[in-house]
Design an enzyme around this catalytic site. Structure first.
Site, PDB file in Angstrom:
ATOM      1  N   ARG A   7       0.840  -1.202   0.000  1.00 26.29           N
ATOM      2  CA  ARG A   7       0.000   0.000   0.000  1.00 26.29           C
ATOM      3  C   ARG A   7       0.872   1.248   0.000  1.00 26.29           C
ATOM      4  O   ARG A   7       1.884   1.301   0.705  1.00 26.29           O
ATOM      5  CB  ARG A   7      -0.908   0.020   1.237  1.00 26.29           C
ATOM      6  CG  ARG A   7      -1.896  -1.102   1.215  1.00 26.29           C
ATOM      7  CD  ARG A   7      -2.890  -1.037   2.371  1.00 26.29           C
ATOM      8  NE  ARG A   7      -3.533  -2.340   2.537  1.00 26.29           N
ATOM      9  CZ  ARG A   7      -4.432  -2.840   1.705  1.00 26.29           C
ATOM     10  NH1 ARG A   7      -4.847  -2.141   0.668  1.00 26.29           N
ATOM     11  NH2 ARG A   7      -4.932  -4.045   1.899  1.00 26.29           N
ATOM     12  N   ASP A   8       0.437   2.249  -0.780  1.00 27.54           N
ATOM     13  CA  ASP A   8       1.145   3.533  -0.779  1.00 27.54           C
ATOM     14  C   ASP A   8       0.981   4.192   0.594  1.00 27.54           C
ATOM     15  O   ASP A   8      -0.094   4.187   1.180  1.00 27.54           O
ATOM     16  CB  ASP A   8       0.591   4.443  -1.881  1.00 27.54           C
ATOM     17  CG  ASP A   8       1.525   5.601  -2.187  1.00 27.54           C
ATOM     18  OD1 ASP A   8       2.113   5.614  -3.280  1.00 27.54           O
ATOM     19  OD2 ASP A   8       1.679   6.488  -1.314  1.00 27.54           O
ATOM     20  N   ILE A   9       2.063   4.765   1.091  1.00 24.59           N
ATOM     21  CA  ILE A   9       2.045   5.368   2.425  1.00 24.59           C
ATOM     22  C   ILE A   9       1.210   6.653   2.462  1.00 24.59           C
ATOM     23  O   ILE A   9       0.728   7.050   3.518  1.00 24.59           O
ATOM     24  CB  ILE A   9       3.501   5.632   2.906  1.00 24.59           C
ATOM     25  CG1 ILE A   9       3.596   5.662   4.415  1.00 24.59           C
ATOM     26  CG2 ILE A   9       4.085   6.881   2.277  1.00 24.59           C
ATOM     27  CD1 ILE A   9       5.022   5.617   4.945  1.00 24.59           C
ATOM     28  N   ASN A  55       5.361   6.649 -13.257  1.00 23.09           N
ATOM     29  CA  ASN A  55       6.165   7.862 -13.440  1.00 23.09           C
ATOM     30  C   ASN A  55       7.610   7.496 -13.742  1.00 23.09           C
ATOM     31  O   ASN A  55       8.151   6.538 -13.181  1.00 23.09           O
ATOM     32  CB  ASN A  55       6.108   8.735 -12.182  1.00 23.09           C
ATOM     33  CG  ASN A  55       4.732   9.327 -11.950  1.00 23.09           C
ATOM     34  OD1 ASN A  55       4.112   9.826 -12.875  1.00 23.09           O
ATOM     35  ND2 ASN A  55       4.232   9.247 -10.719  1.00 23.09           N
ATOM     36  N   GLU A 108       9.284  10.159  -7.696  1.00 21.76           N
ATOM     37  CA  GLU A 108       9.888  10.381  -6.367  1.00 21.76           C
ATOM     38  C   GLU A 108      10.849   9.241  -6.014  1.00 21.76           C
ATOM     39  O   GLU A 108      11.909   9.487  -5.441  1.00 21.76           O
ATOM     40  CB  GLU A 108       8.755  10.479  -5.337  1.00 21.76           C
ATOM     41  CG  GLU A 108       9.207  10.602  -3.892  1.00 21.76           C
ATOM     42  CD  GLU A 108       8.035  10.445  -2.910  1.00 21.76           C
ATOM     43  OE1 GLU A 108       6.871  10.698  -3.285  1.00 21.76           O
ATOM     44  OE2 GLU A 108       8.302  10.067  -1.761  1.00 21.76           O
ATOM     45  N   VAL A 109      10.454   8.026  -6.321  1.00 21.34           N
ATOM     46  CA  VAL A 109      11.252   6.861  -5.910  1.00 21.34           C
ATOM     47  C   VAL A 109      11.826   6.191  -7.165  1.00 21.34           C
ATOM     48  O   VAL A 109      11.068   5.691  -8.009  1.00 21.34           O
ATOM     49  CB  VAL A 109      10.399   5.854  -5.113  1.00 21.34           C
ATOM     50  CG1 VAL A 109      11.264   4.664  -4.683  1.00 21.34           C
ATOM     51  CG2 VAL A 109       9.758   6.527  -3.899  1.00 21.34           C
ATOM     52  N   HIS A 133       7.910   1.286 -10.445  1.00 19.64           N
ATOM     53  CA  HIS A 133       6.656   0.879  -9.804  1.00 19.64           C
ATOM     54  C   HIS A 133       5.489   1.368 -10.642  1.00 19.64           C
ATOM     55  O   HIS A 133       5.557   2.421 -11.268  1.00 19.64           O
ATOM     56  CB  HIS A 133       6.536   1.434  -8.382  1.00 19.64           C
ATOM     57  CG  HIS A 133       6.770   2.913  -8.287  1.00 19.64           C
ATOM     58  ND1 HIS A 133       8.025   3.460  -8.304  1.00 19.64           N
ATOM     59  CD2 HIS A 133       5.906   3.955  -8.176  1.00 19.64           C
ATOM     60  CE1 HIS A 133       7.933   4.775  -8.204  1.00 19.64           C
ATOM     61  NE2 HIS A 133       6.659   5.108  -8.143  1.00 19.64           N
ATOM     62  N   HIS A 172       1.586   2.523  -9.984  1.00 19.41           N
ATOM     63  CA  HIS A 172       0.518   2.817  -9.033  1.00 19.41           C
ATOM     64  C   HIS A 172      -0.764   2.184  -9.572  1.00 19.41           C
ATOM     65  O   HIS A 172      -1.029   2.241 -10.781  1.00 19.41           O
ATOM     66  CB  HIS A 172       0.262   4.319  -8.935  1.00 19.41           C
ATOM     67  CG  HIS A 172       1.421   5.142  -8.462  1.00 19.41           C
ATOM     68  ND1 HIS A 172       1.461   5.709  -7.205  1.00 19.41           N
ATOM     69  CD2 HIS A 172       2.571   5.506  -9.065  1.00 19.41           C
ATOM     70  CE1 HIS A 172       2.587   6.406  -7.073  1.00 19.41           C
ATOM     71  NE2 HIS A 172       3.282   6.305  -8.187  1.00 19.41           N
TER      72      HIS A 172
HETATM   73  P1  5GP Z   1       6.395   8.223  -7.644  1.00 17.14           P
HETATM   74  O1  5GP Z   1       6.248   9.709  -7.558  1.00 17.14           O
HETATM   75  O2  5GP Z   1       7.842   7.807  -7.570  1.00 17.14           O
HETATM   76  O3  5GP Z   1       5.658   7.634  -8.810  1.00 17.14           O
HETATM   77  O4  5GP Z   1       5.632   7.645  -6.399  1.00 17.14           O
HETATM   78  C1  5GP Z   1       6.259   7.182  -5.246  1.00 17.14           C
HETATM   79  C2  5GP Z   1       5.175   6.786  -4.274  1.00 17.14           C
HETATM   80  O5  5GP Z   1       5.800   6.100  -3.204  1.00 17.14           O
HETATM   81  C3  5GP Z   1       4.408   7.974  -3.677  1.00 17.14           C
HETATM   82  O6  5GP Z   1       3.022   7.836  -3.978  1.00 17.14           O
HETATM   83  C4  5GP Z   1       4.698   7.859  -2.174  1.00 17.14           C
HETATM   84  O7  5GP Z   1       3.569   8.176  -1.381  1.00 17.14           O
HETATM   85  C5  5GP Z   1       5.133   6.429  -2.010  1.00 17.14           C
HETATM   86  N1  5GP Z   1       6.083   6.224  -0.929  1.00 17.14           N
HETATM   87  C6  5GP Z   1       7.179   6.985  -0.658  1.00 17.14           C
HETATM   88  N2  5GP Z   1       7.827   6.487   0.412  1.00 17.14           N
HETATM   89  C7  5GP Z   1       7.131   5.390   0.813  1.00 17.14           C
HETATM   90  C8  5GP Z   1       7.313   4.448   1.871  1.00 17.14           C
HETATM   91  O8  5GP Z   1       8.254   4.511   2.672  1.00 17.14           O
HETATM   92  N3  5GP Z   1       6.394   3.448   1.973  1.00 17.14           N
HETATM   93  C9  5GP Z   1       5.339   3.342   1.098  1.00 17.14           C
HETATM   94  N4  5GP Z   1       4.497   2.329   1.303  1.00 17.14           N
HETATM   95  N5  5GP Z   1       5.138   4.212   0.097  1.00 17.14           N
HETATM   96  C10 5GP Z   1       6.018   5.223  -0.048  1.00 17.14           C
END
Ligand code: 5GP
Length: 125
Positions: A34-36, A97, A105-106, A110, A112
């Protein structure tokens, strides 16, 4: 394609068990949690266990086994979360993304999966 993988990214730490997550499915090659910061009632993240930075990296460089496992797991969790229109759900949106313009961000690939409410137009900005 020249991607450098950062072993210290948050999802690498989740995969190593250095930080906790709320997993909903796990296979040999794929993890779903699950997304945090959920943006919808259903907000899942589907990640390969291998070191891929973005979808094009994964699609170009992952093994056939990893690619099939990732997508089959994706389908399974959509059905289990009740968002698959093919299984009576009201639908979902997939976001993947990559890089700065998409505000990734990460830097571990991944997808979503967002659902459980009407999601509005595709892009806001
Ligand atoms: P991005 O912008 O890279 O597509 O999305 C990264 C997602 O990872 C964001 O929706 C963010 O809320 C989620 N996220 C960031 N850090 C963590 C974490 O430590 N645990 C979980 N479960 N989700 C995270």
């Amino acid at each position: 394609m020249a991607y450098d993988y950062d072993d210290d990214n948050i999802f690498a730490k989740i995969l190593r068990g250095d930080i906790p997550s709320e997993p909903v499915a796990e296979t040999e090659h794929t993890l779903v949690f699950r997304d945090i910061r959920p943006q919808a009632p259903v907000h899942l993240l589907v990640i390969p266990k291998g070191k891929y930075v973005a979808y094009d990296d994964f699609a170009a460089n992952a093994s056939a086994e990893e690619i099939v496992d990732f997508h089959r797991t994706f389908a399974k969790v959509c059905a289990e979360a009740g968002v698959s229109p093919g299984a009576g759900g009201a639908g979902f949106r997939t976001i993947g993304n990559a890089g700065p313009d998409a505000i990734q961000e990460v830097p571990h690939f991944h997808f979503h999966i967002l659902g459980g409410r009407p999601l509005g137009p595709l892009l806001a900005g």
